[in-house]
Design a protein around this motif. Structure first.
Motif, short mmCIF file in Angstrom:
data_model
loop_
_atom_site.label_atom_id
_atom_site.label_comp_id
_atom_site.label_asym_id
_atom_site.label_seq_id
_atom_site.Cartn_x
_atom_site.Cartn_y
_atom_site.Cartn_z
N ASP A 42 22.40 31.35 -58.89
CA ASP A 42 23.64 31.69 -57.77
C ASP A 42 22.92 33.20 -58.08
O ASP A 42 22.06 33.56 -58.79
CB ASP A 42 25.03 32.02 -58.62
N ALA A 43 23.65 34.06 -57.67
CA ALA A 43 23.25 35.84 -57.30
C ALA A 43 23.17 36.64 -58.64
O ALA A 43 22.23 37.47 -59.56
CB ALA A 43 24.15 37.14 -56.68
N ALA A 44 24.04 36.11 -59.93
CA ALA A 44 24.24 36.67 -60.80
C ALA A 44 22.51 35.95 -61.89
O ALA A 44 21.89 36.81 -62.26
CB ALA A 44 24.61 36.49 -62.00
N ALA A 45 22.19 34.44 -61.59
CA ALA A 45 21.07 34.63 -61.87
C ALA A 45 20.07 35.42 -61.52
O ALA A 45 18.84 35.66 -61.69
CB ALA A 45 20.71 32.60 -61.53
N LEU A 46 19.89 35.75 -60.37
CA LEU A 46 18.53 36.57 -59.24
C LEU A 46 18.78 37.29 -60.07
O LEU A 46 17.22 38.41 -59.78
CB LEU A 46 19.07 36.19 -58.22
N GLU A 47 19.64 38.07 -60.63
CA GLU A 47 20.11 39.38 -60.98
C GLU A 47 19.54 39.85 -62.48
O GLU A 47 18.16 40.48 -62.74
CB GLU A 47 21.15 39.92 -60.69
N ARG A 48 19.71 38.55 -63.36
CA ARG A 48 18.92 38.59 -64.51
C ARG A 48 17.80 38.33 -64.48
O ARG A 48 16.14 39.24 -65.06
CB ARG A 48 19.60 36.96 -65.60
#
Length: 99
Positions: free
Chosen positions: A65-71
């Motif tokens: 998800d987008a949160a994983a991409l940000e991490r």
């Protein structure tokens, strides 16, 4: 799932130097899945045709998800590789889309 696609134009005009930079980027990016658990899949490709109009390298990576991409983006190993890329690229374009 988010698919993250990035293309880079490398700034070197000498073809041997450009090839060295592309090989280093490919190698270092390929090492990231073992270091960053958020990466579900990652592929780096070097342009094979029409170098006068095509971009030099492409990254295709998948994240939950987008949160994983940000991490991933904030991860120190990604930052390390990104620093080198920033030093040798002349341009960057990216697209993130849901799969």
């Amino acid at each position: 799932m988010i698919r993250h696609i990035v293309c880079w134009k490398l700034s070197a005009t000498d073809e041997a130097v450009k090839a060295e930079h592309a090989a280093r980027i490919s190698r270092e990016m390929a090492e990231l899945p073992a270091l960053i658990p958020e990466i579900l899949s990652l592929e780096v490709g070097t342009n094979a045709l029409y170098s006068e109009v095509n971009w030099d390298l492409v990254l295709i990576a998948d994240f939950e998800d987008a949160a994983a991409l940000e991490r991933y983006a904030a991860h120190p190993e990604h930052q390390r590789v990104g620093k080198f890329i920033g030093e040798v690229r002349s341009d960057r374009v990216a697209v993130d889309f849901e799969v």
